[in-house]
Design an enzyme around this catalytic site. Structure first.
Site, PDB file in Angstrom:
ATOM      1  N   LYS A 168       1.028  -1.160   0.161  1.00 51.61           N
ATOM      2  CA  LYS A 168      -0.096  -0.020   0.015  1.00 51.61           C
ATOM      3  C   LYS A 168       0.721   1.291   0.070  1.00 51.61           C
ATOM      4  CE  LYS A 168      -0.969   1.800   3.960  1.00 51.61           C
ATOM      5  NZ  LYS A 168      -0.173   2.874   4.529  1.00 51.61           N
ATOM      6  N   HIS A 198      -2.015  -4.518   5.616  1.00 56.91           N
ATOM      7  CA  HIS A 198      -1.609  -5.424   6.712  1.00 56.91           C
ATOM      8  C   HIS A 198      -2.682  -5.303   8.006  1.00 56.91           C
ATOM      9  CE1 HIS A 198      -0.284  -1.738   8.838  1.00 56.91           C
ATOM     10  NE2 HIS A 198      -0.191  -2.414   9.977  1.00 56.91           N
ATOM     11  N   LYS A 202      -4.165  -8.873  10.588  1.00 57.94           N
ATOM     12  CA  LYS A 202      -4.068  -8.791  12.097  1.00 57.94           C
ATOM     13  C   LYS A 202      -5.056  -9.747  12.511  1.00 57.94           C
ATOM     14  CE  LYS A 202      -2.894  -4.094  12.486  1.00 57.94           C
ATOM     15  NZ  LYS A 202      -1.977  -3.484  13.849  1.00 57.94           N
ATOM     16  N   HIS A 260      -6.871   0.943   5.759  1.00 56.02           N
ATOM     17  CA  HIS A 260      -7.171   0.145   7.048  1.00 56.02           C
ATOM     18  C   HIS A 260      -8.402   0.410   7.684  1.00 56.02           C
ATOM     19  CE1 HIS A 260      -3.175  -0.345   6.579  1.00 56.02           C
ATOM     20  NE2 HIS A 260      -2.486   0.595   7.373  1.00 56.02           N
ATOM     21  N   LYS A 346      -2.124  11.085  14.048  1.00 56.46           N
ATOM     22  CA  LYS A 346      -0.901  10.863  14.824  1.00 56.46           C
ATOM     23  C   LYS A 346      -0.735  11.930  15.739  1.00 56.46           C
ATOM     24  CE  LYS A 346       1.250   8.458  10.849  1.00 56.46           C
ATOM     25  NZ  LYS A 346       1.728   7.247  11.499  1.00 56.46           N
TER      26      LYS A 346
HETATM   27  P1  NDP Z   1      11.808   2.970   1.175  1.00 57.20           P
HETATM   28  O1  NDP Z   1      11.751   4.231   0.806  1.00 57.20           O
HETATM   29  O2  NDP Z   1      12.502   2.672   2.291  1.00 57.20           O
HETATM   30  O3  NDP Z   1      12.209   2.296  -0.193  1.00 57.20           O
HETATM   31  C1  NDP Z   1      12.266   0.919  -0.101  1.00 57.20           C
HETATM   32  C2  NDP Z   1      13.278   0.815  -1.078  1.00 57.20           C
HETATM   33  O4  NDP Z   1      12.792   0.910  -2.450  1.00 57.20           O
HETATM   34  C3  NDP Z   1      14.372   1.319  -0.935  1.00 57.20           C
HETATM   35  O5  NDP Z   1      15.356   0.598  -0.093  1.00 57.20           O
HETATM   36  C4  NDP Z   1      15.043   1.268  -2.274  1.00 57.20           C
HETATM   37  O6  NDP Z   1      16.120   0.373  -2.451  1.00 57.20           O
HETATM   38  C5  NDP Z   1      13.881   1.015  -3.423  1.00 57.20           C
HETATM   39  N1  NDP Z   1      13.816   2.492  -4.060  1.00 57.20           N
HETATM   40  C6  NDP Z   1      13.447   3.633  -3.280  1.00 57.20           C
HETATM   41  N2  NDP Z   1      13.471   4.392  -4.556  1.00 57.20           N
HETATM   42  C7  NDP Z   1      13.459   3.909  -5.566  1.00 57.20           C
HETATM   43  C8  NDP Z   1      13.634   4.333  -7.003  1.00 57.20           C
HETATM   44  N3  NDP Z   1      12.989   5.565  -7.215  1.00 57.20           N
HETATM   45  N4  NDP Z   1      13.690   3.644  -7.915  1.00 57.20           N
HETATM   46  C9  NDP Z   1      13.940   2.116  -7.452  1.00 57.20           C
HETATM   47  N5  NDP Z   1      13.884   1.601  -6.298  1.00 57.20           N
HETATM   48  C10 NDP Z   1      13.661   2.769  -5.499  1.00 57.20           C
HETATM   49  O7  NDP Z   1      10.333   2.449   1.179  1.00 57.20           O
HETATM   50  P2  NDP Z   1       9.663   1.706   2.469  1.00 57.20           P
HETATM   51  O8  NDP Z   1      10.295   0.448   2.620  1.00 57.20           O
HETATM   52  O9  NDP Z   1       9.139   2.480   3.614  1.00 57.20           O
HETATM   53  O10 NDP Z   1       8.193   1.275   1.896  1.00 57.20           O
HETATM   54  C11 NDP Z   1       8.182   0.213   0.551  1.00 57.20           C
HETATM   55  C12 NDP Z   1       6.610  -0.007   0.400  1.00 57.20           C
HETATM   56  O11 NDP Z   1       6.071  -0.497   1.654  1.00 57.20           O
HETATM   57  C13 NDP Z   1       5.985   1.290  -0.083  1.00 57.20           C
HETATM   58  O12 NDP Z   1       4.871   1.095  -0.856  1.00 57.20           O
HETATM   59  C14 NDP Z   1       5.418   1.794   1.175  1.00 57.20           C
HETATM   60  O13 NDP Z   1       4.092   2.688   0.999  1.00 57.20           O
HETATM   61  C15 NDP Z   1       4.968   0.494   1.836  1.00 57.20           C
HETATM   62  N6  NDP Z   1       4.786   0.586   3.232  1.00 57.20           N
HETATM   63  C16 NDP Z   1       5.860   0.841   4.097  1.00 57.20           C
HETATM   64  C17 NDP Z   1       5.594   1.058   5.425  1.00 57.20           C
HETATM   65  C18 NDP Z   1       6.751   1.402   6.511  1.00 57.20           C
HETATM   66  O14 NDP Z   1       6.579   1.431   7.581  1.00 57.20           O
HETATM   67  N7  NDP Z   1       7.995   1.531   5.902  1.00 57.20           N
HETATM   68  C19 NDP Z   1       4.418   0.632   6.270  1.00 57.20           C
HETATM   69  C20 NDP Z   1       3.352   0.175   5.055  1.00 57.20           C
HETATM   70  C21 NDP Z   1       3.418   0.238   3.750  1.00 57.20           C
HETATM   71  P3  NDP Z   1      17.188   0.070  -3.699  1.00 57.20           P
HETATM   72  O15 NDP Z   1      17.398   1.461  -3.863  1.00 57.20           O
HETATM   73  O16 NDP Z   1      18.523  -0.416  -3.147  1.00 57.20           O
HETATM   74  O17 NDP Z   1      16.625  -0.497  -4.667  1.00 57.20           O
HETATM   75  C1  BG6 Z   2       0.832   1.957   8.135  1.00 58.01           C
HETATM   76  C2  BG6 Z   2       0.753   3.573   7.840  1.00 58.01           C
HETATM   77  O1  BG6 Z   2       0.043   1.468   6.864  1.00 58.01           O
HETATM   78  O2  BG6 Z   2       0.162   1.555   9.147  1.00 58.01           O
HETATM   79  C3  BG6 Z   2       1.471   4.105   9.109  1.00 58.01           C
HETATM   80  O3  BG6 Z   2       1.372   3.831   6.863  1.00 58.01           O
HETATM   81  C4  BG6 Z   2       0.786   3.630  10.640  1.00 58.01           C
HETATM   82  O4  BG6 Z   2       1.552   5.493   9.044  1.00 58.01           O
HETATM   83  C5  BG6 Z   2       0.619   2.187  10.350  1.00 58.01           C
HETATM   84  O5  BG6 Z   2       1.612   4.004  11.483  1.00 58.01           O
HETATM   85  C6  BG6 Z   2      -0.023   1.659  11.660  1.00 58.01           C
HETATM   86  O6  BG6 Z   2       0.088   0.316  11.737  1.00 58.01           O
HETATM   87  P1  BG6 Z   2      -0.212  -0.307  13.162  1.00 58.01           P
HETATM   88  O7  BG6 Z   2      -0.120  -1.882  12.680  1.00 58.01           O
HETATM   89  O8  BG6 Z   2       0.897   0.005  14.163  1.00 58.01           O
HETATM   90  O9  BG6 Z   2      -1.679  -0.209  13.649  1.00 58.01           O
END
Ligand code: NDP
Ligand code: BG6
Length: 491
Positions: A168, A198, A202, A260, A346
């Site tokens: 997402k 996610h 749950k 969610h 938040k």
């Molecule tokens: P990050 O910003 O940490 O990026 C994840 C990875 O994507 C990076 O480590 C990078 O790896 C790769 N990346 C970033 N930008 C680019 C680009 N322009 N082109 C190609 N690769 C790229 O994101 P998150 O891990 O936070 O999030 C990943 C996904 O999970 C998203 O869709 C986010 O919305 C979703 N998500 C994240 C949550 C969280 O808590 N972090 C919670 C719920 C959902 P590399 O450059 O090494 O390839």
């Molecule tokens: C994620 C959101 O999907 O859910 C976050 O991107 C949020 O902003 C999180 O904090 C909350 O998840 P949980 O499981 O802690 O309620």
């Protein structure tokens, strides 16, 4: 009062596992160097490995200049960091060395730019070396990269050898979600597209379905005749926690309300599925979401916590909401006229995720002796967050000469009663690997959820400031009707 578990064997979900596909023989992780992988996916994989539930190679894909050994070291560091810190007088618990070793052996890295065709050829030959015929491709990457990955997989024919997991947010609005569905459908059939929310992983959220439809006492009152209002609160004390730049491009409505919270609404409001197949559950969700009116700007209040604009990555004049409260209406036979109040935010006073179903007052006050308190309305409080469970707020006679009543709680703490449950990401990765679509979102439900929030996305109402540690802007009270007030979460 606390309930006790009365049966020894694990509870069986109502909806079982039909529609399963061929089990996967490899997991490909795009975004293996990212925040989600570090905080959620590697810890989940560790626990799956520990329980002996993992039997596939895990191929990370990264642009970062990492070697296989960097990949393994980072995964181990992420797993170690996920264990709780040492408590006074108690040693820090940590991962088991033998499990880390087994998991490490599964990890390979394909390093390269996504725009470079050799990256995709390398991924294909790595999967070939593993003898993979059915992989799970997990896109833990920024959503802007989803189309590139999907199309690149197809360019080397890997789309025919696996299914795709999409993180997402799924799109930014109805039009982009529709477009993303088209991109995915051009190369994957719908039953090979696993859209993650996610919350669906749950146990507490899945329990809404089981709780509603396995307790006959609920169904007679679960409708407009007996329910006065439903309130759903998702309150977080944390701010954007280093994800300022991501958060500032989405805001609370896109981040959690559209997905969610509307999933929770659909589970609470839907009709019983007609059978146990996953598609019947999705059908009922889609129907009730279709009956939900789109957000109305007159019944939506946004807020922004004070100090948000100073967070790293946030625009100094950002108008993005960190809080949203809305009144939803579900124009169905069951729910017409019942207000559904939903608030998320938040930087709030307490961390909780709860749904409170408020029943009507009894029709006659039989016991309204002069001076006596009126009975409070019954509440069914479904706790979906950390200390999940259910509490019935009932009325019982106050001891003494009068026929007065007071509130008593009948409460179950699920962890204490039913034992520990698995984390959402463990369950969802496991489902994707075995090919069970039940806990994922279907195309039509995702689009319905965007339809509901779409008017609020283009609307430019102010984000009222609120102090960190409060319950959001006081303007949120304005959407309540009939003298209602917000219920404070219980834990
Ligand atoms: P990050 O910003 O940490 O990026 C994840 C990875 O994507 C990076 O480590 C990078 O790896 C790769 N990346 C970033 N930008 C680019 C680009 N322009 N082109 C190609 N690769 C790229 O994101 P998150 O891990 O936070 O999030 C990943 C996904 O999970 C998203 O869709 C986010 O919305 C979703 N998500 C994240 C949550 C969280 O808590 N972090 C919670 C719920 C959902 P590399 O450059 O090494 O390839
Ligand atoms: C994620 C959101 O999907 O859910 C976050 O991107 C949020 O902003 C999180 O904090 C909350 O998840 P949980 O499981 O802690 O309620």
């Amino acid at each position: 009062m606390n309930a006790r578990r009365t049966r020894g064997r694990p509870p069986t979900p109502i909806i079982t596992q039909p529609g399963r596909q061929r089990p996967a023989d490899a997991l490909v992780l795009f975004g293996a160097t990212g925040d989600l992988a570090k905080r959620k996916l590697f810890p989940a994989l560790y626990h799956m490995e520990d329980r002996g539930e993992l039997d596939v190679p895990i191929v990370g894909v990264a642009r970062s200049d990492w070697t296989d050994s960097d990949f393994r070291d980072n995964a181990i560091a992420a797993i170690e960091a996920s264990f709780p810190p040492a408590q006074p007088g108690r040693k820090k618990s940590g991962p088991k060395a033998s499990v880390l070793k087994r998991l490490s052996r599964r990890l390979d890295l394909v390093q390269g730019d996504y725009a470079d065709v050799t990256t995709w050829a390398a991924l294909k030959s790595t999967l070939d070396e593993h003898g993979s015929k059915t992989a799970v491709y997990y896109m833990a990457i920024p959503p802007s990269m989803f189309p590139t990955v999907v199309e690149s997989l197809a360019s080397v024919g890997l789309n025919d050898r696996g299914r795709i997991v999409v993180e997402k947010p799924f799109g930014r609005d109805l039009a982009s979600a529709h477009e993303l569905n088209n991109v995915l459908h051009a190369v994957f059939p719908e039953n090979h597209i696993f859209r993650i929310d996610h919350y669906l992983g749950k146990e507490s959220v899945e329990d809404l379905l089981v709780f509603r439809f396995s307790n006959a006492l609920l169904e007679p009152v679960w409708n407009r005749r007996y329910v006065r209002s439903v309130q759903i609160t998702m309150s977080e004390t944390i701010g954007v926690e280093g994800r300022g730049s991501f958060y500032d491009s989405v805001g609370a409505i896109r981040d959690v309300f559209q997905n969610h919270l509307l999933q929770v609404v659909s589970l609470l409001a839907m009709e019983p599925p007609v059978g146990h197949e996953a598609s019947y559950l999705q059908d009922e969700k889609a129907k009730v979401l279709a009956a939900t009116t789109a957000l109305d700007c007159s019944t939506l209040v946004r807020g922004q916590y004070e100090g948000y604009r100073l967070e790293p990555g946030v625009a100094p004049k950002s108008k993005v909401e960190t809080f949203a409260a809305a009144k939803l209406e579900i124009d169905s036979w069951r729910w017409a006229g019942v207000p559904w109040y939903v608030r998320v935010g938040k930087g709030l006073a307490q961390a909780a995720t709860e749904a409170v179903v408020e029943l009507q007052s009894p029709p006659r006050m039989l016991f309204d002796e002069a001076g006596g308190p009126a009975p409070e309305r019954n509440l069914i409080r479904l706790r979906l967050g950390k200390r999940d469970g259910v509490t019935f707020h009932l009325q019982a006679k106050t001891p003494g000469p009068h026929l007065d009543s007071e509130s008593v709680d009948v409460s179950v703490d699920f962890a204490a009663t039913l034992g520990d449950r698995r984390e959402a990401y463990e369950r969802l990765i496991g489902d994707a690997l075995v090919g069970s679509p039940r806990r994922f979102a279907r195309e039509d439900t995702v689009e319905q959820m965007w339809r509901i929030v779409d008017p609020a996305l283009s609307e430019r109402s102010p984000a009222f400031p609120y102090p960190i540690g409060s319950w959001g802007p006081k303007e949120a009270d304005s959407i309540l009707e009939n003298g209602d007030s917000w219920f404070a979460p219980s834990v």
